[in-house]
Motif scaffolding. Structure first.
Motif, mmCIF file in Angstrom:
data_model
loop_
_atom_site.group_PDB
_atom_site.id
_atom_site.type_symbol
_atom_site.label_atom_id
_atom_site.label_comp_id
_atom_site.label_asym_id
_atom_site.label_seq_id
_atom_site.Cartn_x
_atom_site.Cartn_y
_atom_site.Cartn_z
ATOM 1 N N HIS A 32 0.805 -1.225 0.000
ATOM 2 C CA HIS A 32 0.000 0.000 0.000
ATOM 3 C C HIS A 32 0.841 1.279 0.000
ATOM 4 C CE1 HIS A 32 -3.540 -2.415 0.589
ATOM 5 N NE2 HIS A 32 -3.010 -2.961 1.668
ATOM 6 N N LEU A 33 2.166 1.123 -0.075
ATOM 7 C CA LEU A 33 3.055 2.278 0.041
ATOM 8 C C LEU A 33 2.804 3.306 -1.059
ATOM 9 C CD1 LEU A 33 5.365 3.599 1.612
ATOM 10 C CD2 LEU A 33 6.970 2.278 0.215
ATOM 11 N N ASP A 34 2.836 2.902 -2.314
ATOM 12 C CA ASP A 34 2.598 3.854 -3.407
ATOM 13 C C ASP A 34 1.257 4.554 -3.233
ATOM 14 O OD1 ASP A 34 4.988 3.319 -4.728
ATOM 15 O OD2 ASP A 34 4.087 1.876 -6.107
ATOM 16 N N GLU A 35 0.235 3.767 -2.947
ATOM 17 C CA GLU A 35 -1.119 4.299 -2.801
ATOM 18 C C GLU A 35 -1.197 5.359 -1.703
ATOM 19 O OE1 GLU A 35 -5.286 2.572 -0.983
ATOM 20 O OE2 GLU A 35 -3.863 1.157 -1.851
ATOM 21 N N MET A 36 -0.572 5.082 -0.557
ATOM 22 C CA MET A 36 -0.650 6.026 0.565
ATOM 23 C C MET A 36 0.149 7.297 0.300
ATOM 24 S SD MET A 36 -2.870 4.725 2.419
ATOM 25 C CE MET A 36 -2.786 5.878 3.780
ATOM 26 N N VAL A 37 1.305 7.159 -0.359
ATOM 27 C CA VAL A 37 2.083 8.356 -0.693
ATOM 28 C C VAL A 37 1.303 9.219 -1.676
ATOM 29 C CG1 VAL A 37 4.185 9.204 -1.820
ATOM 30 C CG2 VAL A 37 4.318 7.335 -0.157
ATOM 31 N N TYR A 38 0.718 8.607 -2.688
ATOM 32 C CA TYR A 38 -0.076 9.377 -3.656
ATOM 33 C C TYR A 38 -1.326 9.970 -3.017
ATOM 34 C CZ TYR A 38 3.008 7.906 -7.360
ATOM 35 O OH TYR A 38 4.109 7.702 -8.148
ATOM 36 N N LYS A 39 -1.914 9.267 -2.078
ATOM 37 C CA LYS A 39 -3.085 9.810 -1.380
ATOM 38 C C LYS A 39 -2.701 11.067 -0.603
ATOM 39 C CE LYS A 39 -6.626 8.619 1.997
ATOM 40 N NZ LYS A 39 -7.129 7.620 2.926
ATOM 41 N N LEU A 40 -1.571 11.005 0.115
ATOM 42 C CA LEU A 40 -1.095 12.178 0.845
ATOM 43 C C LEU A 40 -0.755 13.306 -0.123
ATOM 44 C CD1 LEU A 40 -0.201 13.630 3.435
ATOM 45 C CD2 LEU A 40 2.017 12.446 3.207
ATOM 46 N N ALA A 41 -0.068 12.968 -1.218
ATOM 47 C CA ALA A 41 0.294 13.976 -2.213
ATOM 48 C C ALA A 41 -0.945 14.633 -2.814
ATOM 49 C CB ALA A 41 1.145 13.343 -3.314
ATOM 50 N N ARG A 42 -1.964 13.830 -3.131
ATOM 51 C CA ARG A 42 -3.206 14.399 -3.683
ATOM 52 C C ARG A 42 -3.901 15.294 -2.670
ATOM 53 N NH1 ARG A 42 -3.828 9.068 -5.798
ATOM 54 N NH2 ARG A 42 -5.263 8.600 -4.108
ATOM 55 N N THR A 43 -3.901 14.884 -1.402
ATOM 56 C CA THR A 43 -4.523 15.702 -0.356
ATOM 57 C C THR A 43 -3.847 17.065 -0.267
ATOM 58 O OG1 THR A 43 -5.192 13.751 0.896
ATOM 59 C CG2 THR A 43 -5.036 15.820 2.119
ATOM 60 N N ILE A 44 -2.525 17.056 -0.321
ATOM 61 C CA ILE A 44 -1.774 18.316 -0.271
ATOM 62 C C ILE A 44 -1.977 19.116 -1.549
ATOM 63 C CG2 ILE A 44 0.549 19.312 -0.174
ATOM 64 C CD1 ILE A 44 1.295 16.857 1.616
ATOM 65 N N ALA A 45 -1.919 18.447 -2.701
ATOM 66 C CA ALA A 45 -2.030 19.134 -3.991
ATOM 67 C C ALA A 45 -3.390 19.798 -4.175
ATOM 68 C CB ALA A 45 -1.762 18.151 -5.130
ATOM 69 N N ASP A 46 -4.382 19.375 -3.413
ATOM 70 C CA ASP A 46 -5.707 19.972 -3.498
ATOM 71 C C ASP A 46 -5.760 21.354 -2.845
ATOM 72 O OD1 ASP A 46 -8.472 19.874 -4.216
ATOM 73 O OD2 ASP A 46 -8.954 19.425 -2.116
ATOM 74 N N LYS A 47 -4.727 21.693 -2.093
ATOM 75 C CA LYS A 47 -4.688 22.984 -1.404
ATOM 76 C C LYS A 47 -4.054 24.036 -2.309
ATOM 77 C CE LYS A 47 -6.078 20.571 2.129
ATOM 78 N NZ LYS A 47 -6.243 19.243 1.537
ATOM 79 N N SER A 48 -4.217 25.273 -1.932
ATOM 80 C CA SER A 48 -3.638 26.385 -2.685
ATOM 81 C C SER A 48 -2.112 26.277 -2.683
ATOM 82 C CB SER A 48 -4.053 27.707 -2.042
ATOM 83 O OG SER A 48 -3.203 28.756 -2.453
ATOM 84 N N GLY A 49 -1.527 26.215 -3.880
ATOM 85 C CA GLY A 49 -0.073 26.161 -4.000
ATOM 86 C C GLY A 49 0.588 27.371 -3.386
ATOM 87 N N HIS A 50 -0.018 28.538 -3.549
ATOM 88 C CA HIS A 50 0.538 29.766 -2.979
ATOM 89 C C HIS A 50 0.535 29.701 -1.447
ATOM 90 C CE1 HIS A 50 1.621 33.956 -2.690
ATOM 91 N NE2 HIS A 50 0.579 34.168 -1.896
ATOM 92 N N THR A 51 -0.563 29.237 -0.889
ATOM 93 C CA THR A 51 -0.655 29.118 0.571
ATOM 94 C C THR A 51 0.363 28.118 1.105
ATOM 95 O OG1 THR A 51 -2.993 29.698 0.530
ATOM 96 C CG2 THR A 51 -2.195 28.547 2.495
ATOM 97 N N LEU A 52 0.506 26.989 0.423
ATOM 98 C CA LEU A 52 1.480 25.984 0.852
ATOM 99 C C LEU A 52 2.900 26.528 0.779
ATOM 100 C CD1 LEU A 52 -0.023 22.820 -0.844
ATOM 101 C CD2 LEU A 52 0.001 23.345 1.604
ATOM 102 N N LYS A 53 3.221 27.261 -0.279
ATOM 103 C CA LYS A 53 4.550 27.860 -0.440
ATOM 104 C C LYS A 53 4.844 28.808 0.713
ATOM 105 C CE LYS A 53 7.115 30.894 -3.585
ATOM 106 N NZ LYS A 53 7.281 32.070 -2.741
ATOM 107 N N ILE A 54 3.909 29.692 1.001
ATOM 108 C CA ILE A 54 4.095 30.662 2.088
ATOM 109 C C ILE A 54 4.208 29.940 3.432
ATOM 110 C CG2 ILE A 54 2.939 32.500 3.396
ATOM 111 C CD1 ILE A 54 1.770 33.439 0.704
#
Length: 186
Positions: free
Chosen positions: A147-169
């Protein structure tokens, strides 16, 4: 905007050199692409990543750990913003066993795990398992290897759904305030 940036991170697998450079291999995840996200793996290069490069990256960097992360590999896991490990992953700073001290990995390790735990790893060179790595904060989560790939991509998708500008700041502020006295960090 949402989903407009690339989340990249090192993929550490058993048998690979324990050093890596965070890069974009131009290989995107079709599941994430369908959801409008661009999520890519990083690939291993035969040189050490500069810790500051991970912190300067505008995107969160996620370590995906399978197998052993030794010396600079352990440093890289400690350096990444987040880390998910397979349940069979192992971590060590073994230099002391051959008359060397892992002073380079020490920088990242001592800033990301409790002091006494970092000292134990550095002074003994003993291997720790994924459960202890999670307990001391070296990794965020452990999952079964399948489940490693799946969980990493799930976390990445959760983060990627947020504002890139907000995450950068937010990421910039997080690392900047770590070096400040508490009164100045507010």
């Amino acid at each position: 905007g949402r989903g407009q940036f690339l989340i990249k991170g090192p993929r550490l697998r058993g048998g690979a050199p324990p050093v890596a450079e965070v890069t974009d291999p131009h290989r995107q995840n079709p599941v994430a692409e369908r959801e409008g996200q661009a999520v890519a793996d990083a690939h291993l290069q035969p040189r050490v990543v500069e810790d500051a490069a991970v912190h300067r990256a505008q995107q969160p960097v996620i370590a995906q750990v399978q197998g052993m992360a030794l010396a600079a590999g352990c440093q890289l896991v400690a350096t990444c913003d987040l880390a998910i490990a397979a349940s069979d992953a192992r971590f060590s700073t073994p230099g002391v066993k051959i008359g060397l001290f892992c002073s380079t990995p020490m920088g990242a390790l001592s800033r990301n795990v409790p002091r006494k735990q970092a000292m134990e790893m550095l002074l003994t060179g003993e291997m720790i398992g994924a459960v202890k790595a999670e307990r001391i904060g070296l990794v965020n989560q452990i999952v079964d290897e399948q489940h490693l790939d799946e969980m990493v991509y799930k976390l990445a998708r959760t983060i990627a759904d947020k504002s890139g500008h907000t995450l950068k700041i937010g990421k910039e502020a997080f690392y900047r305030q770590l070096e400040m006295p508490l009164e100045d960090a507010y």
